[in-house]
Write an enzyme that holds these catalytic residues in place. Structure first.
Site, short mmCIF file in Angstrom:
data_model
loop_
_atom_site.label_atom_id
_atom_site.label_comp_id
_atom_site.label_asym_id
_atom_site.label_seq_id
_atom_site.Cartn_x
_atom_site.Cartn_y
_atom_site.Cartn_z
N ILE A 14 -6.30 11.47 60.97
CA ILE A 14 -7.40 10.86 59.62
C ILE A 14 -6.83 11.13 57.80
O ILE A 14 -6.96 10.86 57.23
CB ILE A 14 -8.55 11.07 59.96
CG1 ILE A 14 -9.79 10.08 59.03
CG2 ILE A 14 -9.44 12.10 59.70
CD1 ILE A 14 -9.64 8.81 58.73
N ALA A 15 -6.42 12.91 58.03
CA ALA A 15 -6.14 13.13 56.96
C ALA A 15 -5.50 13.23 56.33
O ALA A 15 -5.36 12.74 55.03
CB ALA A 15 -5.99 15.05 56.60
N ARG A 17 -4.61 9.50 56.67
CA ARG A 17 -4.75 8.51 56.11
C ARG A 17 -5.97 8.17 54.68
O ARG A 17 -5.83 7.77 54.02
CB ARG A 17 -5.69 7.98 57.64
CG ARG A 17 -4.67 7.41 58.18
CD ARG A 17 -5.23 6.74 59.41
NE ARG A 17 -6.09 5.39 59.41
CZ ARG A 17 -7.01 5.26 60.50
NH1 ARG A 17 -7.28 5.60 60.89
NH2 ARG A 17 -7.93 3.92 59.91
N SER A 35 -4.00 24.09 57.73
CA SER A 35 -3.89 23.58 58.88
C SER A 35 -3.42 24.19 59.75
O SER A 35 -2.88 25.46 59.26
CB SER A 35 -3.19 22.29 59.37
OG SER A 35 -2.11 22.47 60.06
N TYR A 57 -8.22 27.80 57.81
CA TYR A 57 -9.24 27.05 57.36
C TYR A 57 -9.41 28.55 56.22
O TYR A 57 -10.19 27.83 55.30
CB TYR A 57 -10.31 26.48 58.14
CG TYR A 57 -9.74 25.66 59.04
CD1 TYR A 57 -8.55 24.41 58.81
CD2 TYR A 57 -9.34 25.45 60.48
CE1 TYR A 57 -7.67 23.86 59.26
CE2 TYR A 57 -9.39 24.69 61.25
CZ TYR A 57 -8.22 23.99 61.25
OH TYR A 57 -7.94 22.75 61.79
N HIS A 78 -16.95 19.76 62.93
CA HIS A 78 -17.72 19.66 61.90
C HIS A 78 -18.95 20.45 61.41
O HIS A 78 -18.56 20.93 60.28
CB HIS A 78 -17.91 18.17 61.43
CG HIS A 78 -17.24 16.91 61.91
ND1 HIS A 78 -17.33 15.62 62.31
CD2 HIS A 78 -15.84 16.95 62.36
CE1 HIS A 78 -16.91 15.13 62.36
NE2 HIS A 78 -15.09 15.94 62.16
N LYS A 96 -17.01 11.72 60.15
CA LYS A 96 -17.90 10.52 60.79
C LYS A 96 -17.56 10.88 62.20
O LYS A 96 -16.11 10.91 61.57
CB LYS A 96 -18.16 9.33 60.87
CG LYS A 96 -17.24 8.85 59.76
CD LYS A 96 -16.24 8.21 61.01
CE LYS A 96 -15.96 7.78 62.46
NZ LYS A 96 -15.44 7.78 64.01
N ARG A 164 -8.51 12.93 71.76
CA ARG A 164 -9.95 13.58 71.62
C ARG A 164 -10.81 11.98 72.14
O ARG A 164 -11.77 12.85 72.07
CB ARG A 164 -9.99 13.55 70.26
CG ARG A 164 -10.40 12.78 69.50
CD ARG A 164 -10.31 12.86 67.86
NE ARG A 164 -10.29 12.15 66.66
CZ ARG A 164 -10.70 11.51 66.31
NH1 ARG A 164 -12.19 11.17 67.65
NH2 ARG A 164 -10.36 9.87 66.08
N1 LIG Z 1 -8.75 8.62 63.60
C1 LIG Z 1 -9.13 7.73 62.67
O1 LIG Z 1 -8.46 6.74 63.07
C2 LIG Z 1 -10.62 7.96 62.11
C3 LIG Z 1 -10.98 7.08 61.66
C4 LIG Z 1 -11.99 7.71 60.81
C5 LIG Z 1 -12.62 9.05 61.00
N2 LIG Z 1 -12.05 9.58 62.08
C6 LIG Z 1 -12.73 11.24 62.38
O2 LIG Z 1 -11.94 12.50 61.78
C7 LIG Z 1 -11.71 13.53 63.19
C8 LIG Z 1 -11.02 13.64 63.10
O3 LIG Z 1 -9.63 12.42 63.55
P1 LIG Z 1 -8.37 12.58 63.94
O4 LIG Z 1 -7.51 11.19 64.40
O5 LIG Z 1 -7.84 13.06 62.16
O6 LIG Z 1 -7.79 13.54 64.68
P2 LIG Z 1 -6.94 13.94 64.89
O7 LIG Z 1 -5.27 13.68 64.40
O8 LIG Z 1 -6.28 15.27 66.42
O9 LIG Z 1 -6.64 15.64 64.33
C9 LIG Z 1 -7.51 17.35 64.22
C10 LIG Z 1 -7.21 17.43 63.23
O10 LIG Z 1 -8.51 18.91 63.59
C11 LIG Z 1 -7.76 20.68 63.65
N3 LIG Z 1 -8.38 21.04 64.91
C12 LIG Z 1 -9.00 22.10 64.96
N4 LIG Z 1 -9.05 22.12 65.54
C13 LIG Z 1 -9.04 21.75 66.81
C14 LIG Z 1 -8.33 21.44 68.88
N5 LIG Z 1 -9.29 22.12 68.69
N6 LIG Z 1 -8.37 20.04 69.02
C15 LIG Z 1 -8.26 19.56 67.70
N7 LIG Z 1 -8.02 19.36 66.73
C16 LIG Z 1 -8.46 20.68 66.09
C17 LIG Z 1 -6.13 19.78 64.03
O11 LIG Z 1 -6.07 20.58 63.44
P3 LIG Z 1 -4.32 21.44 62.61
O12 LIG Z 1 -3.68 20.96 61.45
O13 LIG Z 1 -5.41 22.19 62.26
O14 LIG Z 1 -3.58 21.73 64.38
C18 LIG Z 1 -5.62 18.62 63.61
O15 LIG Z 1 -5.56 18.18 61.91
C19 LIG Z 1 -13.35 12.68 64.28
O16 LIG Z 1 -14.17 13.34 63.80
C20 LIG Z 1 -12.98 11.02 64.09
O17 LIG Z 1 -14.32 10.66 63.72
C21 LIG Z 1 -10.45 9.43 62.04
#
Ligand SMILES: NC(=O)c1ccc[n+]([C@@H]2O[C@H](COP(=O)([O-])OP(=O)(O)OC[C@H]3O[C@@H](n4cnc5c(N)ncnc54)[C@H](OP(=O)(O)O)[C@@H]3O)[C@@H](O)[C@H]2O)c1
Length: 326
Positions: A14-15, A17, A35, A57, A78, A96, A164
């Site tokens: 999501i970061a 996006r 990160s 962080y 969060h 969210k 996740r």
């Molecule tokens: N993906 C979507 O389409 C989407 C859309 C809307 C909202 N969201 C929300 O955004 C949030 C993140 O989702 P995502 O899909 O972006 O997840 P993701 O791709 O797994 O990325 C998670 C990020 O969190 C960091 N992180 C820190 N501690 C972590 C841990 N213990 N385990 C896993 N990751 C950890 C990771 O870190 P580092 O970079 O520091 O290694 C990574 O950069 C969620 O709450 C989700 O609901 C996602």
């Protein structure tokens, strides 16, 4: 403040996006990314030409030039990461679901209130032109009184996948990830929390795989919401009123148009528009609020966030679903 300088806490899906959206906003600059994972951090920094990188962080939130920190870590982090940024004096946009539960949400909001800092839930679809226009029409009575909403969000994800979504320790499952989209939209349109909640959820491996949710509102209003991480659902949203109907096409949460039928008239297409893949609108809302000196977005107040979190808690309580950290 001419350009709002952003710091991203996390560099996952999501970061990236939100980064795409931010690039489309003239008065936004992606100044820094924090990160723990070098590959991910460097990839995001290269992709968006980010000048500053931090491996922790803690370092990110201490950067004195960052105007707002965006929390893009999994649900269960969060609270910790929002509070980390707020206590460093930074305004926060938090992904969210805002938190795992209402108690965590209250803790985050209390810190923002105490520090007098902007804080907003990144329910990104809320800031798009289509939902805003529909809300305006409903409040203006264009389809009479809103009586019913039917909305869903589901896709087929594998039970075996390393995601996740399948991890109880990360707050996995359908509800907190995608099921909350129609629940949050219903709260927005009906203008508050439901007075009655009935639900059935199918749980497997410590998470909810699919569910049906009925939300009852004062004056007989009803929202029928369903979601799944195991089934491809239509991803439509239908709104019925005492004087007309609205149909939001697939996927309803990211559309540039909708269809409106007022009693006695033909169906017509309404096109409020959309920038790119939608994320620019959320960035624009944060920038607008910061420049106006607001602590809350009028479209996503803290009390709205708390109301939705309370509904999500009630739904999970009916299923008996508690995460390991609760
Ligand atoms: N993906 C979507 O389409 C989407 C859309 C809307 C909202 N969201 C929300 O955004 C949030 C993140 O989702 P995502 O899909 O972006 O997840 P993701 O791709 O797994 O990325 C998670 C990020 O969190 C960091 N992180 C820190 N501690 C972590 C841990 N213990 N385990 C896993 N990751 C950890 C990771 O870190 P580092 O970079 O520091 O290694 C990574 O950069 C969620 O709450 C989700 O609901 C996602």
């Amino acid at each position: 403040m001419e350009k709002v300088r952003w710091g991203f806490l996390g560099a996952g899906s999501i970061a990236n996006r939100l980064g795409e959206g931010l690039m489309q906003v003239d008065d936004a600059e992606l100044l820094a990314v924090g990160s723990r994972t070098a590959d991910r951090r460097q990839a995001l920094a290269e992709r968006f030409d980010v000048p500053r990188q931090y491996a922790t962080y803690e370092e990110l939130v201490q950067d004195p030039d960052i105007d707002v920190v965006y929390i893009a870590t999994p649900h269960n982090l969060h609270r910790e990461h929002s509070i980390l940024a707020l206590e460093a004096g930074k305004p926060v946009l938090c992904e969210k679901p805002f938190a795992i539960n209402v108690a965590e949400a209250a803790e985050i909001i209390a810190v923002a209130r105490q520090r007098n800092l902007f804080l907003m839930e990144a329910m990104w679809t809320r800031y798009l032109p289509v939902p805003s226009e529909i809300k305006r029409m409903i409040d203006d009575g264009v389809i009479g009184q809103l009586t019913m909403m039917v909305g869903d969000f589901g896709f087929r994800g594998a039970r075996s996948a390393r995601s996740r979504l399948n991890e109880p320790a990360l707050g996995g499952g359908a509800l907190l990830d995608i099921g909350m989209y129609p629940v949050s939209f219903a709260a927005y349109l009906f203008g508050g929390s439901p007075t009655r909640i009935e639900t059935l959820g199918h749980l497997e491996g410590g998470i909810d795989e699919r569910s049906g949710i009925l939300l009852g509102y004062p004056d007989g209003g009803l929202a029928v919401c369903y979601s799944s991480i195991r089934d491809n659902t239509p991803q439509e949203c239908l709104l019925f009123g005492s004087g007309g109907e609205i149909r939001m096409p697939t996927p309803w949460w990211l559309t540039d148009h909708f269809h409106l039928k007022v009693d006695g008239e033909d169906w017509r297409r309404v096109e409020p528009g959309l920038i790119g893949k939608g994320f620019a609108h959320e960035v624009m809302e944060v920038n607008r609020c910061l420049k106006a000196g607001l602590l809350e977005s009028p479209d996503m107040t803290w009390s709205h966030t708390m109301g939705v979190m309370t509904t999500l808690d009630t739904i999970r309580a009916q299923w008996g679903l508690r995460y390991p950290m609760e």
